[in-house]
Structure formats: structure tokens, C-alpha cells
Design a protein around this motif. Structure first.
Motif, mmCIF file in Angstrom:
data_model
loop_
_atom_site.group_PDB
_atom_site.id
_atom_site.type_symbol
_atom_site.label_atom_id
_atom_site.label_comp_id
_atom_site.label_asym_id
_atom_site.label_seq_id
_atom_site.Cartn_x
_atom_site.Cartn_y
_atom_site.Cartn_z
ATOM 1 N N ASP A 190 24.104 26.452 34.393
ATOM 2 C CA ASP A 190 24.216 27.735 33.343
ATOM 3 C C ASP A 190 23.412 27.419 32.078
ATOM 4 O O ASP A 190 22.596 28.239 31.671
ATOM 5 N N PHE B 279 26.242 34.539 33.567
ATOM 6 C CA PHE B 279 27.586 34.961 34.381
ATOM 7 C C PHE B 279 27.619 34.303 35.708
ATOM 8 O O PHE B 279 26.681 33.443 36.223
ATOM 9 N N THR C 38 30.183 34.780 38.996
ATOM 10 C CA THR C 38 31.110 35.794 39.994
ATOM 11 C C THR C 38 32.251 34.665 40.740
ATOM 12 O O THR C 38 33.241 35.440 41.262
ATOM 13 N N THR D 174 29.683 44.175 32.703
ATOM 14 C CA THR D 174 30.132 43.871 33.976
ATOM 15 C C THR D 174 29.176 43.769 35.147
ATOM 16 O O THR D 174 28.191 44.726 35.321
ATOM 17 N N VAL E 166 32.360 39.894 37.535
ATOM 18 C CA VAL E 166 32.877 39.351 36.254
ATOM 19 C C VAL E 166 32.363 40.111 35.143
ATOM 20 O O VAL E 166 31.470 40.882 35.417
ATOM 21 N N THR E 167 32.891 39.761 33.872
ATOM 22 C CA THR E 167 32.741 40.695 32.776
ATOM 23 C C THR E 167 32.368 39.770 31.818
ATOM 24 O O THR E 167 33.232 38.815 31.284
ATOM 25 N N VAL E 168 31.326 39.602 31.253
ATOM 26 C CA VAL E 168 30.738 38.654 29.964
ATOM 27 C C VAL E 168 30.559 39.644 28.742
ATOM 28 O O VAL E 168 30.181 40.748 29.014
#
Length: 760
Positions: free
Chosen positions: A629, A656, A658, A742, A751-753
Motif C-alpha cells: 500500500d 484503499f 475493500t 467511497t 470501503v470509505t477513506v
């Protein structure tokens, strides 16, 4: 045999310790488990105007202190003000003084990741144009020196102590109950408890210095110790110490009451007969079974609690599916302890168990089944943990975590192969015992017959000796009686003669009384004869006393001889017992099957020591998912600069994941001109390799928490592969806005970052 094995054992132990030391030495400096995935301003960026704050984004939540983030001007003076703040998610910011001049500024950070490891680093950005700076960006982290090495060594000792403590106790309860009486096994389990307790205390003392200055002098700083006790790691270490107190009570019962009940049980059916029974030694009645059940239940609870003290503060407590990962990690640690700790106890039993309490094939078979179940559990939980920490096949070779995991898998494979050899040696040992059972029975029967013949012969000899003594005694008694009778006859004859002499004398005196004179001579003569008769009678009394004295002396001699015989018999019995024990030990050591089993188990234990060292290093290494990442975020930032994506007034980059298939990537947001009013917004989505990718849905939400505005939804339109945009995005006022993105990669995976941006 022992003299031949000992040098090999010492050589192997030294080699194992050298490998383990090299691995631990290679673990320093410890890799962090939280990585810096972005910053604003970005690393190496040149901005036109001085920013009001510096923001850092990490791969997971971190703990910050007063001096966790410092910003230094070209002269090395601090230009940050206030404590670091956490405006949202994993983004942390520190405000800067106003009116900063042009030049190169250094951002240095030293924080603690959520899985308890220190994270340190530094980077630079410039205002206006780069300039010379006196600040070095390669400062040593707190975990790079002696304190860091000691902390890593303490972690290894704590893992080893837990494995020996839990695994050794499990081996005694589940495989070999008589082991509770074996002093070597008792010392092994107690040593594990002492190692884990001392290592935990050491880690608690080192923790403050390890996460801050890294100085040896700060190890005994009580203020730092107080700060540590308020952290998650400090609470885990204190909980471990409390559980170790309960473990001490468990050990006392195991080697006290349980060992005493095991005395009444047949030590091991394999050691006594040739039956193939699988009796675990729990035939001591209801009390024994209840005690065994209580110890098993209590020991499992204590061991699970000790394992949870690692799970709640390390890898498993952060990242994807933490609620599932922590119980899985506990099960994983328990399986490791049952396998490696039980193996260590088996090795000690094979080499150090006394002759009267040997570890038999049934105990080895029970441990073999326990080890097989542990390996299956390790495989299942290990696959889950590998997926969770790596996330992709490429991480096996592209990250340090993946490479170490490959080494661990290889070592486990070697251990399984050696365990297979041990299982074969166990089977051979059993087959050899079965084939020799008839011969042993014949030898035993012949020995019993010979002993019976010897006992019968000894009984005959003893009876003959008694008869001879009785005959001698009877003959002596008869002779004494004949002597007494003879002397009595002499005495009677003497008495009769005396009486006759007296009568004759009386008659003579009567005759002489008629005579006038001549009586004196006759009287003297009669007195002399009486005296002689009396002398003749007295000697038999002396002869009778002499006979009684001789009989008494003979009785005392017999008693002394009997006492000497009993002493000699006791000495002979002890010598025979010692000789038999030595013979049994020689036979046991000379058994090629048992010798092969010893060697294979010793090899397993050697690989286990190295495996434990690799595991310790692995727990201190940044997970492959996090490392990839961070690389993706850096690559996306560089790609955005090269393609012009970063030309807007505000550019945000957020990795991100998910959790689903192809669920990893980086999303970048450009907001231009980042002022109150109309703005143009561009969204770019890229995969881990930096190439644009499409996803089913991307949504944006803007929130100004200070004024209770928002969230304001933004629905960008798809432009091309990996690119979405929205025009005339209305931002009502200036402030520190939270930008939430999102990303949905499938029907169920999203996923929401988020990141904060100063607008206006």
C-alpha cells in the motif's frame, strides 16, 4: 552411548543458538507495522505559498505524543506549534507558525503504530524553491540501538517461555501422565514459566524507552513506565503477569496433587507389558479423572489468556477483520505451543527420564496425534493470516514479510518431514517390541524357573544346616546328660560307701564300747572317709555349670552369625538392584530404534528453535499488504505529478482496500481552485501497479465539522478508464474540510477513506 551422543548434542545446540542469534541480530532495526502512505505537502514537493499545517497519513491508526511530529526550518529550528491533531481516520496534522520564509523544511515523525511497534521517519518539502538545510533526515529510530535489540530478544524469550510452559504441561496431561513425577520435565515447565515471567517484566521496563528515546538510561524512568501502563501494550503485559500468577498455581497442582495421583497408576502400559493399549494413565478413579479434567480446563483457559495478550496488541488487533483475526491468532499460538512445546518435553523425556519411568511408545503415539492436529490447525490458521497480511501472491516475493513467511513455511515443511521419520521410528520400536515379546516371555519364564531352583536348593541347604546343628546340639546334650548320670552314679556309690563306713564305724564303736579304750583312731578314720566321700560328690556340680555356659555361648554365636547373614543379604539385594538398573539403561540406550527416535526428535527440536526465531522476526516486520500500500501510494503520487493530475490547488492521495478480489488501489482527488464557490473536482483510481482501473462506483462527500456543514454529496461522472470528474462543485465557505471517498469494487465489497484539506 551417552558419551557418544553428548558431543553431538552440544554441537547441535551451539549451531541452533548461533542461527537464532543471527536471525535476531538481523531483525534490528525492527520494521514498523504502520507505514506513511501520504503527506500534505508531499515528500519533496515545492509549494508556492507557506502551508498552515502539515498532514501525515498512515496505513493504520497510530499513537502520538507532544513531540511526535516536528517541523524544522533550514536552520534546524522548530516551526510547528501545538500538539498533533487527528482530524479524521489515519490522518494526523500539526499546525505551523505563520509567515514562513522560502526554503527547505524537514518533517520528522516518531509515533507508535496500533500494533505496538514504533514508527520513525523524516522527509522534506520546500516553499518557493529548495535551499540548503542543516537538518539530517536519516536520524536513528528509537528501536535501532541496544534497547531495540534487547526488546527483540525479550520478545523471543517470551515466545519460547510460553511455548515450553503451555506445551510441556499439555504433553504431561494429554500424552504422558507419569511425566508429572519426572524431575527433568518438572524443571522444563518451571523454566518456561520463569522465562516468560522475566521476559514480560523486562519488556514492560524497556517499553517506554523503546517507543521514545531509545536510551538505556530511560529504561528505569518511572514517568515513562506510567505512560506505558496507560497504553494497550502496557495493559496486555500487565494482564500477562496476572495470568502468570494463575499459571504458577496450575504448575503447583500439576506437579503436586496430580503427580501423587499418578503414582498409583501404572506408569505406562508400554513400559510394563507388550499390549497395544492406549491408556493415558487416567485409571485412578473418579478423583483422578476429575483432577485431570479440572487441570485441562483451567490450563486451557490460562494458556488462551496468555496467547490473547499477544493477539490483542499486535498484528491481529489491526487491519482487516480484526474481530476474526484475534481469535484465530489465539488458536494459532496454542497450536504452536502444543506442537513445539510438546516436542521439547518429549525430547527431555527421551534423554532424561529415569529407568523406572521410561517414556513408552504409547506416549509417543499420543503426542504424534496431538502434533498432527496442531499442524492441521496451524495450516488452516496460517493460510488465513497469510492472506490477511499479504493480500496478493506477489507479496510473497516482493516484500520482506512475504520472504520471511516463505522461510517459515519451508522450516515447517522440514519439521513435518522429520516428524514423519520420528513416526516411522516409533512404529519400528513398537514392531520390535512385539517381535521380541515371546522371547522376552521365555527369558522371563526361564529366569523364574532358575530362581525357583536356586531358592529350592537354598532351602534344602538351609534345612540340612539346621538339622546338622540340631544333631550336634542333641549329641552335646546327650553327652552332658551321660556325664551327669555317671557322676551321679559315682556320687551315689560314694554315699553308699560312706553310709556303710558309718554303719561299720558305729558297729565298731559299739563293739569297742564294751572295751575300755582304743576308740580315738576309729573315729578319726571314720571322719576321714566321710570327708573323702563328700569330696567325691562335689565335682559334678562344677561340671553341670560348665555345660550350661557352653550352651549359652553357642546360642550367642548363632545369633551373631544370623545378624551377619541379614546384613550381607541386604547388601547383595542393593547390588543386584543397581546392576539390574544399569543393565536396563544399557539395553534401552543400545536399542537402535529408540536411538533413532531420539535423533529425529532432537533434529525436530533444532528446527523448532530456528522456526521460533523466524516467527519472532516475522512479528516485528511490516506486513506485506501495508508495504505494498505504501509503495502504491508513493507511485500514485509520482504518477500524478508526471501526468499533471496534481496541478489543482488541492491534491489528495488515499490508498484503499475493500478486502475483496482486486480490491486494492489508490484514489486521488484534485480540487481546483479549492476556494469558496464553484470548483472542479477530478477523481483518479489506480491499481497497486499504478495503472488506471475502473470500479463500479465512486462517491464523494464533503464535511466541514467546525460549522456543522455536510456531508455534501458529490456524484462524479465517468470520463475514461480510472477517471471521474464533476464540475461546479459548490463549497459554501473556507475551512478545514473533510473529503470522504467511497470506493466500491464489487456488489458487496466497498470501503470509505478520508482526508482533510484546507480550502479557501
Amino acid at each position: 552411548m551417552t558419551q557418544t551422543i553428548a558431543p553431538r548434542v552440544r554441537t547441535l545446540v551451539l549451531l541452533i543458538l548461533a542461527v537464532a542469534g543471527a536471525l535476531l541480530a538481523g531483525a534490528a532495526p525492527v520494521s514498523a507495522h504502520a507505514a506513511l502512505t501520504g503527506s500534505d505537502p508531499a515528500q519533496g514537493a515545492v509549494v508556492d505559498t507557506a502551508p498552515s499545517q502539515v498532514s501525515l497519513t498512515f496505513s493504520e491508526p497510530i499513537a502520538v505524543g507532544d513531540d511526535s511530529v516536528r517541523v524544522l526550518d533550514p536552520k534546524g529550528e522548530r516551526v510547528d506549534k501545538g500538539d498533533p491533531a487527528n482530524p479524521s481516520g489515519t490522518t494526523y496534522s500539526v499546525r505551523l507558525v505563520s509567515g514562513l520564509p522560502d526554503g527547505t523544511y524537514t518533517v520528522a515523525y516518531q509515533v507508535v503504530s496500533a500494533d505496538s511497534h514504533p514508527v520513525a521517519g523524516a522527509f522534506t518539502f520546500s516553499i518557493g524553491a529548495p535551499s540548503e538545510t542543516t537538518v539530517s533526515v536519516s536520524a536513528q529510530g528509537s528501536d535501532d540501538g541496544l534497547v531495540g535489540w534487547l526488546y527483540g530478544f525479550g520478545r523471543y524469550v517470551s515466545y519460547a517461555g510460553f511455548v515450553v510452559l503451555a506445551g510441556g504441561a499439555a504433553f504431561v496431561l494429554a500424552c504422558w501422565a507419569p511425566g508429572a513425577r519426572v524431575r527433568a520435565v518438572q524443571r522444563l515447565v518451571v523454566s518456561g514459566w520463569l522465562a516468560l515471567t522475566s521476559a514480560t517484566l523486562g519488556l514492560l521496563m524497556l517499553r517506554g524507552s523503546y517507543t521514545t528515546s531509545g536510551k538505556v538510561g530511560d529504561v528505569f524512568d518511572l514517568e515513562l513506565l506510567g505512560d506505558v501502563l496507560q497504553t494497550k501494550t502496557g495493559a496486555a503485559l500487565v494482564s500477562r503477569l496476572l495470568l502468570l500468577a494463575a499459571a504458577a498455581l496450575f504448575i503447583a497442582v500439576l506437579f503436586g496433587a496430580y503427580a501423587r495421583t499418578a503414582d498409583a497408576v501404572e506408569p505406562d502400559r508400554d513400559a510394563e507389558d507388550d499390549g497395544g493399549g492406549d491408556d493415558g494413565g487416567d485409571d485412578g478413579g473418579p478423583d483422578k479423572r476429575d483432577l485431570t479434567f479440572g487441570l485441562a480446563l483451567g490450563g486451557t483457559v490460562v494458556a488462551a489468556g496468555l496467547a490473547a495478550s499477544w493477539a490483542m496488541s499486535e498484528h491481529a488487533s489491526q487491519g482487516l477483520q480484526a474481530g476474526v483475526a484475534m481469535p484465530v491468532d489465539v488458536v494459532h499460538l496454542l497450536a504452536v505451543a502444543a506442537w513445539l512445546g510438546g516436542l521439547t518435553a518429549l525430547l527431555v523425556a527421551l534423554y532424561r527420564a529415569p529407568v523406572e519411568t521410561p517414556v513408552g511408545r504409547d506416549a509417543v503415539r499420543r503426542f504424534s496425534r496431538l502434533a498432527f492436529g496442531s499442524v492441521v490447525t496451524l495450516a488452516v490458521t496460517g493460510v488465513y493470516q497469510s492472506w490477511r497480511q499479504l493480500g496478493s501472491w506477489s507479496a510473497f516475493t516482493d516484500t520482506r514479510y512475504g520472504q520471511l513467511l516463505l522461510v517459515k513455511i519451508a522450516l515447517v515443511a522440514v519439521m513435518v518431514a522429520v516428524a514423519f521419520l520420528s513416526r516411522r521410528w516409533t512404529q519400528r520400536l513398537a514392531d520390535a517390541r512385539v517381535s521380541e515379546a515371546a522371547k522376552e516371555a521365555e527369558r522371563t519364564e526361564a529366569t523364574e524357573r532358575a530362581e525357583e531352583a536356586v531358592r529350592a536348593e537354598e532351602a534344602v541347604r538351609a534345612e540340612e544346616a539346621v538339622r546338622a546343628k540340631e544333631a550336634v546340639r542333641a549329641e552335646a546334650t546327650q553327652r552332658a546328660e551321660e556325664g551327669v548320670r555317671a557322676k551321679e552314679a559315682v556320687r551315689v556309690k560314694a554315699t553308699e560307701r560312706a553310709k556303710e563306713a558309718v554303719r561299720a564305724e558305729a558297729t565298731e564303736r559299739a563293739k569297742e564300747a564294751k572295751q575300755p579304750a582304743g576308740t580315738a583312731p576309729a573315729e578319726a578314720s571314720g571322719t576321714s572317709e566321710v570327708s573323702e566321700a563328700s569330696m567325691a560328690v562335689e565335682p559334678p556340680k562344677a561340671s553341670g555349670a560348665s555345660g550350661a555356659s557352653g550352651a549359652s555361648d553357642a546360642s550367642e554365636a548363632e545369633k551373631a552369625e544370623a545378624g551377619q547373614d541379614s546384613v550381607r543379604a541386604a547388601q547383595l539385594a542393593r547390588q543386584r538392584a543397581a546392576a539390574e538398573a544399569a543393565r536396563q539403561k544399557r539395553l534401552r540406550d543400545a536399542d537402535p530404534n529408540r536411538f533413532g527416535l531420539r535423533r529425529s526428535v532432537l533434529a525436530e527440536a533444532g528446527v523448532a528453535v530456528v522456526l521460533l526465531a523466524v516467527t519472532t522476526v516475522l512479528t516485528q516486520t511490516e506486513p506485506g499488504r501495508t508495504e505494498q500500500d505504501a509503495r502504491a501510494a508513493t507511485a500514485a503520487s509520482s504518477s500524478a505529478s508526471a501526468t499533471g493530475q496534481g496541478s489543482g490547488a488541492v491534491s489528495l492521495t488515499m490508498p484503499f482496500d475493500t478486502g475483496g478480489k482486486s480490491g486494492k488501489g489508490v484514489v486521488s482527488i484534485d480540487l481546483d481552485p479549492a476556494q469558496a464557490g464553484d470548483n472542479a473536482l477530478h477523481v483518479y483510481v489506480e491499481g497497486p501497479d499504478g495503472t488506471p482501473v475502473d470500479v463500479p462506483e465512486v462517491k464523494i462527500a464533503l464535511t466541514l465539522a467546525a460549522q456543522n456543514i455536510g456531508p455534501l454529496p458529490v456524484a462524479p461522472d465517468h470520463v475514461t478508464t480510472g477517471h471521474w470528474s464533476a464540475s461546479r462543485v459548490q463549497i459554501p465557505m473556507a475551512g478545514d474540510w473533510k473529503v470522504e471517498v467511497t470506493v466500491r469494487t464489487s456488489d458487496i465489497d466497498q470501503v470509505t477513506v478520508s482526508k482533510n484539506a484546507q480550502i479557501g
